[in-house]
Write a protein that holds these residues in place. Structure first.
Motif, mmCIF file in Angstrom:
data_model
loop_
_atom_site.group_PDB
_atom_site.id
_atom_site.type_symbol
_atom_site.label_atom_id
_atom_site.label_comp_id
_atom_site.label_asym_id
_atom_site.label_seq_id
_atom_site.Cartn_x
_atom_site.Cartn_y
_atom_site.Cartn_z
ATOM 1 N N THR A 1 0.829 -1.205 0.000
ATOM 2 C CA THR A 1 0.000 0.000 0.000
ATOM 3 C C THR A 1 0.863 1.254 0.000
ATOM 4 O O THR A 1 0.397 2.332 -0.372
ATOM 5 N N ARG B 1 -7.063 -6.005 5.131
ATOM 6 C CA ARG B 1 -7.041 -6.590 3.792
ATOM 7 C C ARG B 1 -8.381 -7.291 3.560
ATOM 8 O O ARG B 1 -8.974 -7.837 4.501
ATOM 9 N N PRO C 1 -6.495 2.268 0.555
ATOM 10 C CA PRO C 1 -6.710 1.154 -0.370
ATOM 11 C C PRO C 1 -7.255 -0.111 0.307
ATOM 12 O O PRO C 1 -7.679 -1.034 -0.377
#
Length: 176
Positions: A38, A119, A150
């Motif tokens: 990331t 995640r 993200p």
């Protein structure tokens, strides 16, 4: 027969949590949480909870109060991060135990919401632990300026009636 004691493990507040202790849980890898790609800069947590089995630290959760803006209104949340369980003791409910202890403490810290980033493959685990997916982009601060997180953003109420407010979400700090 399990080589660990049959007594139910207890999560306790840790007076410290070092890189060495993190390595004891997750190993010596360069990217123990699988988020290096990331490129994000992360804040260290300042409250730590852990579980020891036979003297060995095998689980951890960290907390940090962080400022956010949602729909232009500023407030604080308790950021949750550094959640880890040693590979050889997974599947025994230790993540649930260490997270419950951390969230019990988070409820005493003032903010009405807990927030974490994970995640995508970990979303089902956190859902089982009572976390909810925040279905919108979240901005976070970084050295070069704000970026869109993200990873998946999840939240949990820390107090009765603490629904997540509507509006654009921005962490007014690095992520935790």
């Amino acid at each position: 027969m399990d080589h660990f004691s049959s007594a139910r493990p207890a999560a306790v507040r840790l007076t410290r949590y070092t890189k060495t202790e993190q390595a004891d849980i997750l190993g010596e890898g360069a990217d123990p949480f699988g988020v290096a790609d990331t490129g994000l800069t992360w804040l260290p947590k300042n409250e730590h909870f852990g579980i020891r089995l036979e003297g060995r630290l095998v689980a951890h959760t960290g907390l940090l109060r962080i400022p956010v803006s949602v729909g232009g209104a500023g407030f604080e949340v308790v950021g949750v991060g550094g959640v880890a369980v040693a590979a050889d003791v997974r599947g025994r409910g230790l993540a649930r135990l260490v997270m419950a202890a951390a969230l019990d403490h988070a409820r005493t810290m003032g903010p009405r919401h807990g927030l974490l980033f994970c995640r995508p493959p970990l979303v089902p685990l956190y859902r089982r632990l009572g976390w909810r997916v925040l279905e919108r982009d979240v901005g976070v601060e970084q050295p070069e300026g704000p970026v869109t997180m993200p990873l998946r953003t999840m939240w949990t109420p820390l107090h009765d009636g603490a629904d997540w407010p509507a509006g654009a979400v921005r962490l007014l700090s690095y992520p935790m």
